[in-house]
Design a protein around this motif. Structure first.
Motif, PDB file in Angstrom:
ATOM      1  N   LEU A   1       0.844  -1.193   0.000  1.00  0.00           N
ATOM      2  CA  LEU A   1       0.000   0.000   0.000  1.00  0.00           C
ATOM      3  C   LEU A   1       0.873   1.235   0.000  1.00  0.00           C
ATOM      4  CD1 LEU A   1      -2.693   1.586   0.360  1.00  0.00           C
ATOM      5  CD2 LEU A   1      -2.387   1.275   2.839  1.00  0.00           C
ATOM      6  N   ASP A   2       0.608   2.143  -0.932  1.00  0.00           N
ATOM      7  CA  ASP A   2       1.203   3.477  -0.914  1.00  0.00           C
ATOM      8  C   ASP A   2       0.140   4.385  -0.313  1.00  0.00           C
ATOM      9  OD1 ASP A   2       2.497   5.873  -1.331  1.00  0.00           O
ATOM     10  OD2 ASP A   2       2.876   5.542  -3.465  1.00  0.00           O
ATOM     11  N   LEU A   3       0.294   4.707   0.957  1.00  0.00           N
ATOM     12  CA  LEU A   3      -0.683   5.477   1.726  1.00  0.00           C
ATOM     13  C   LEU A   3      -0.455   6.966   1.485  1.00  0.00           C
ATOM     14  CD1 LEU A   3      -2.776   4.877   4.208  1.00  0.00           C
ATOM     15  CD2 LEU A   3      -0.948   5.895   5.544  1.00  0.00           C
ATOM     16  N   ALA A   4      -1.503   7.693   1.073  1.00  0.00           N
ATOM     17  CA  ALA A   4      -1.369   9.115   0.716  1.00  0.00           C
ATOM     18  C   ALA A   4      -0.331   9.233  -0.399  1.00  0.00           C
ATOM     19  CB  ALA A   4      -1.016   9.966   1.926  1.00  0.00           C
ATOM     20  N   CYS A   5      -0.610   8.575  -1.506  1.00  0.00           N
ATOM     21  CA  CYS A   5       0.362   8.332  -2.573  1.00  0.00           C
ATOM     22  C   CYS A   5       0.732   9.542  -3.414  1.00  0.00           C
ATOM     23  CB  CYS A   5      -0.146   7.222  -3.479  1.00  0.00           C
ATOM     24  SG  CYS A   5      -1.644   7.644  -4.407  1.00  0.00           S
ATOM     25  N   GLY A   6      -0.018  10.627  -3.344  1.00  0.00           N
ATOM     26  CA  GLY A   6       0.277  11.742  -4.229  1.00  0.00           C
ATOM     27  C   GLY A   6       0.144  11.325  -5.682  1.00  0.00           C
ATOM     28  N   ARG A   7       1.047  11.815  -6.529  1.00  0.00           N
ATOM     29  CA  ARG A   7       0.960  11.533  -7.962  1.00  0.00           C
ATOM     30  C   ARG A   7       1.494  10.156  -8.333  1.00  0.00           C
ATOM     31  NH1 ARG A   7       2.584  16.451  -6.933  1.00  0.00           N
ATOM     32  NH2 ARG A   7       4.745  16.118  -7.541  1.00  0.00           N
ATOM     33  N   GLY A   8       2.078   9.439  -7.369  1.00  0.00           N
ATOM     34  CA  GLY A   8       2.330   8.023  -7.566  1.00  0.00           C
ATOM     35  C   GLY A   8       3.709   7.547  -7.936  1.00  0.00           C
ATOM     36  N   ALA A   9       4.745   8.349  -7.774  1.00  0.00           N
ATOM     37  CA  ALA A   9       6.088   7.877  -8.111  1.00  0.00           C
ATOM     38  C   ALA A   9       6.443   6.610  -7.342  1.00  0.00           C
ATOM     39  CB  ALA A   9       7.121   8.968  -7.844  1.00  0.00           C
ATOM     40  N   ASN A  10       6.089   6.556  -6.068  1.00  0.00           N
ATOM     41  CA  ASN A  10       6.405   5.380  -5.259  1.00  0.00           C
ATOM     42  C   ASN A  10       5.596   4.163  -5.684  1.00  0.00           C
ATOM     43  OD1 ASN A  10       8.319   6.622  -3.485  1.00  0.00           O
ATOM     44  ND2 ASN A  10       6.605   7.657  -2.507  1.00  0.00           N
ATOM     45  N   ALA A  11       4.319   4.359  -5.957  1.00  0.00           N
ATOM     46  CA  ALA A  11       3.466   3.254  -6.392  1.00  0.00           C
ATOM     47  C   ALA A  11       3.988   2.664  -7.699  1.00  0.00           C
ATOM     48  CB  ALA A  11       2.018   3.724  -6.550  1.00  0.00           C
ATOM     49  N   LEU A  12       4.375   3.505  -8.624  1.00  0.00           N
ATOM     50  CA  LEU A  12       4.921   3.035  -9.891  1.00  0.00           C
ATOM     51  C   LEU A  12       6.226   2.271  -9.680  1.00  0.00           C
ATOM     52  CD1 LEU A  12       4.208   6.290 -11.909  1.00  0.00           C
ATOM     53  CD2 LEU A  12       3.089   4.069 -12.289  1.00  0.00           C
ATOM     54  N   PHE A  13       7.069   2.778  -8.804  1.00  0.00           N
ATOM     55  CA  PHE A  13       8.348   2.112  -8.503  1.00  0.00           C
ATOM     56  C   PHE A  13       8.100   0.731  -7.900  1.00  0.00           C
ATOM     57  CE2 PHE A  13      11.920   1.200  -5.624  1.00  0.00           C
ATOM     58  CZ  PHE A  13      12.995   1.315  -6.496  1.00  0.00           C
ATOM     59  N   MET A  14       7.163   0.640  -6.967  1.00  0.00           N
ATOM     60  CA  MET A  14       6.864  -0.652  -6.344  1.00  0.00           C
ATOM     61  C   MET A  14       6.281  -1.630  -7.364  1.00  0.00           C
ATOM     62  SD  MET A  14       5.592   0.123  -2.438  1.00  0.00           S
ATOM     63  CE  MET A  14       4.280   1.289  -2.838  1.00  0.00           C
ATOM     64  N   ALA A  15       5.415  -1.129  -8.240  1.00  0.00           N
ATOM     65  CA  ALA A  15       4.821  -2.003  -9.263  1.00  0.00           C
ATOM     66  C   ALA A  15       5.888  -2.528 -10.221  1.00  0.00           C
ATOM     67  CB  ALA A  15       3.725  -1.262 -10.022  1.00  0.00           C
ATOM     68  N   THR A  16       6.822  -1.680 -10.627  1.00  0.00           N
ATOM     69  CA  THR A  16       7.897  -2.135 -11.522  1.00  0.00           C
ATOM     70  C   THR A  16       8.869  -3.064 -10.794  1.00  0.00           C
ATOM     71  OG1 THR A  16       9.271  -0.184 -11.099  1.00  0.00           O
ATOM     72  CG2 THR A  16       7.807  -0.102 -13.008  1.00  0.00           C
TER      73      THR A  16
END
Length: 192
Positions: A41-56
């Motif tokens: 979970l990316d909590l309070a993810c903003g525009r998503g740089a972290n979520a994209l990094f975790m997915a890759t």
């Protein structure tokens, strides 16, 4: 600040930002501690740089943010990169994660102290918390102007007493302040 004003502020910031943001240092330096395919979970993810990094990096990613603008930008970027990220516009303070629902939770540049026990409880046994945010003692004015949204000395260590610390870094004003990792604290902790 009222809820509508807060939402308008964040929507405006996310709409005007040129990039999707930067990946949190705590995540970049410690992603090797995560198990491939784990539920993150990316909590309070903003525009998503972290979520994209975790997915890759091979994680099954969920990303929540209060701002529909931020979530829209993340969804577009994920689509362009062919990544699957479960997104939701969600007020994480009003609707936090359920107990034992994630193997990894990332919190980056978001500080709501009252959520700390809920975040710890949302980790499955063996799960990891990756946390990074600004500290009150800093060498520059980067970050929030309100001390309410900055950590006190070693405060991040005290917010999650039920978790086992695996990585911690907070340099404060020690030594040569022109070098090193300044203005923030980072933590990786595990639910055992």
């Amino acid at each position: 600040m009222k809820d509508n004003e807060l939402l308008a502020k964040w929507d405006s910031r996310h709409a005007e930002a040129e990039s999707l943001g930067r990946v949190a240092t705590v995540l970049e330096q410690n992603i090797h501690l995560a198990t491939a395919g784990c539920r993150a979970l990316d909590l309070a993810c903003g525009r998503g740089a972290n979520a994209l990094f975790m997915a890759t990096s091979g994680l099954e990613v969920t990303a929540w943010d209060l701002s529909p603008v931020a979530i829209g930008r993340l969804e577009r970027a994920a689509g362009e990169q062919g990544l699957v990220i479960n997104t939701a516009v969600r007020d994480v303070i009003a609707i936090p994660p359920e107990p034992r629902s994630f193997d990894l939770i990332l919190v980056s540049f978001f500080l709501e102290r009252s959520l700390a026990p809920v975040i710890a409880a949302a980790l499955r046994p063996g799960g990891l918390l990756f946390y990074q945010t600004y500290s009150r003692v800093a060498v520059s004015d980067e970050g929030p102007s309100s001390e309410q949204f900055r950590l006190d000395d070693n405060e991040l260590l005290t917010l999650f007493p039920t978790l086992k610390v695996r990585v911690y870094r907070e340099e404060r004003l020690l030594g040569d302040t022109r070098r090193g990792w300044r203005n923030m604290a980072m933590l990786v902790a595990q639910r055992v």
